[in-house]
Design an enzyme around this catalytic site. Sequence first.
Site, mmCIF file in Angstrom:
data_model
loop_
_atom_site.group_PDB
_atom_site.id
_atom_site.type_symbol
_atom_site.label_atom_id
_atom_site.label_comp_id
_atom_site.label_asym_id
_atom_site.label_seq_id
_atom_site.Cartn_x
_atom_site.Cartn_y
_atom_site.Cartn_z
ATOM 1 C CE LYS A 15 -2.811 0.834 3.621
ATOM 2 N NZ LYS A 15 -2.710 2.078 4.098
ATOM 3 N NE ARG A 20 6.236 6.317 0.773
ATOM 4 C CZ ARG A 20 5.418 6.333 1.929
ATOM 5 N NH1 ARG A 20 4.213 5.471 1.627
ATOM 6 N NH2 ARG A 20 5.622 6.687 3.171
ATOM 7 N N GLY A 87 -4.830 8.032 5.380
ATOM 8 C CA GLY A 87 -3.847 8.827 6.191
ATOM 9 C C GLY A 87 -2.635 9.218 5.173
ATOM 10 N NE ARG A 115 -5.350 8.222 11.031
ATOM 11 C CZ ARG A 115 -4.707 7.423 10.228
ATOM 12 N NH1 ARG A 115 -5.296 6.781 9.167
ATOM 13 N NH2 ARG A 115 -3.437 7.062 10.316
ATOM 14 C CG ASP A 308 0.400 0.098 9.450
ATOM 15 O OD1 ASP A 308 0.185 0.638 10.421
ATOM 16 O OD2 ASP A 308 0.788 0.473 8.295
ATOM 17 C CE LYS A 335 -0.041 4.354 12.932
ATOM 18 N NZ LYS A 335 0.972 5.156 11.982
ATOM 19 N NE ARG A 339 -5.236 -0.114 13.386
ATOM 20 C CZ ARG A 339 -4.453 0.073 11.981
ATOM 21 N NH1 ARG A 339 -3.126 0.159 11.954
ATOM 22 N NH2 ARG A 339 -5.124 0.420 10.923
ATOM 23 N NE ARG A 381 -2.732 -1.861 8.181
ATOM 24 C CZ ARG A 381 -2.376 -2.374 6.790
ATOM 25 N NH1 ARG A 381 -2.440 -3.793 6.766
ATOM 26 N NH2 ARG A 381 -2.164 -1.749 5.940
HETATM 27 C C1 S3P Z 1 2.524 4.691 6.134
HETATM 28 C C2 S3P Z 1 3.310 5.041 7.587
HETATM 29 C C3 S3P Z 1 2.560 4.702 8.830
HETATM 30 C C4 S3P Z 1 1.643 3.516 8.648
HETATM 31 C C5 S3P Z 1 0.822 3.903 7.575
HETATM 32 C C6 S3P Z 1 1.261 3.997 6.203
HETATM 33 C C7 S3P Z 1 3.072 5.212 5.048
HETATM 34 O O1 S3P Z 1 2.081 5.787 9.366
HETATM 35 O O2 S3P Z 1 1.058 3.239 9.936
HETATM 36 O O3 S3P Z 1 -0.337 2.739 7.381
HETATM 37 O O4 S3P Z 1 2.597 5.032 3.943
HETATM 38 O O5 S3P Z 1 3.884 6.290 5.105
HETATM 39 P P1 S3P Z 1 2.455 7.027 10.330
HETATM 40 O O6 S3P Z 1 3.832 7.376 9.334
HETATM 41 O O7 S3P Z 1 1.827 7.741 10.600
HETATM 42 O O8 S3P Z 1 3.200 6.157 11.502
#
Ligand code: S3P
Length: 421
Positions: A15, A20, A87, A115, A308, A335, A339, A381
């Site tokens: 993911k 990216r 997020g 969030r 995660d 999250k 969680r 999750r």
């Molecule tokens: C992610 C970073 C993590 C992760 C999220 C995906 C990413 O979050 O928990 O599921 O793709 O950069 P945080 O950077 O807020 O820890």
Amino acid sequence: MTKPLQGEINIPGDKSISHRAVMIGAISEGTTEVTNFLQGADCLSTISCFQKMGIEIENTPEKITIHGKGLHGLKAPTEILDCGNSGTTTRLISGILSGQAFSSTLTGDASIQKRPMLRIMKPLREMGANIRSIKDNNCAPLEINGSILQGISYQSPIASAQVKSAILLAGLYANGTTSVTEPYVSRNHSEIMLSHFGAKLEIKDTTVTIHPNPVLTGQKVEVPGDISSAAYFIAAGLLVPGSKLLLKNVGINPTRDGILRIAKEMGGNIEILNERTACGEPVADLVVSNSTLHGITIGGEIIPTLIDEIPIIAIMAAFAEGTTIIKDAAELKVKESDRIAVMVDNLTAMGCDIEGTDDGMIIHGGKPLHGATIETKKDHRIAMSFAIADLMTEGTTTLLDKDCVDISFPTFYQTLEDLQK
Ligand code: S3P
């Protein structure tokens, strides 16, 4: 209790890397082709945001093709950008939007609107960004009026790849270099992919520095399988008596592989085969065999590498002999759901001896557990973790809002069912 799980699984695309690839492809010159792209709702939100900024993206089952327009090629969106439940989309796009010559508004679903966004607003504002929370609560919806950015050296209070990446992406548009230092190293997919597309970065200990205004060029990207999705089948293979699973093409980047280290420390039998790299990302096949697990203590710098996976690690701990302590993981509270609270409530409903702490949980494992109605809080999750717990419990388990797995693993239930045939 279910019968042994046997077979081979192709793990869907990562993911984080899929997001990216779309973002960096969109601001690169020319065509980017992405194979094994994750067709989950979160990544589709990222595609839709860039389409609304004039980027042509073709999505077929074999590959996605992004017709990048270069660092300064995005167009002002005529609609609000909807980040859905994601997020990563919200925070990373904010970095890109801060340096544009136009204004935009970002929002998302009920979970996204709760969030914390100050963690990106603060450093982006230090760079000169004009970003505000429309409801004045430091959450989305966010309004961003593009502005001239300056490079900064930012000391991040949290090890968060979303914060680091938002700043690095904004740094592409800044005057001067931009550095981010984290307390521990978080996932480094942005750094790997930006380098792959031609950006200039330097990495020293927990500091990443990016140079502005590179020529980014479209690339071919092969997305590894998501270790966060593999984690459910790692747990299932270890826990269910008589099981043996081959998980193919799993990303094992050291900033993400905490689940493998922890599972082995708990007594798990995992073999790592065919190690290779794909576009700078380490990849391997994993063979997971049923094992007797025992409790351990998990905390410190390993936490960002498995953040995660903590819900499924808590399930493993519930079926392991002895006590597992998870600490230094207060980030779990912000999250897709809280969680810590959600794992404690649902595992307690199954009869587990578990207590929540300020920064984690303490699980006294090894007791037989029973089925329960699981409040997933629409958190993918949580749903997948309890689908695995269900394999190990007597009686019926009902997962509420179970379709939330579409966020990161749309074929999850089918994959699980196929292994039980
Ligand atoms: C992610 C970073 C993590 C992760 C999220 C995906 C990413 O979050 O928990 O599921 O793709 O950069 P945080 O950077 O807020 O820890």
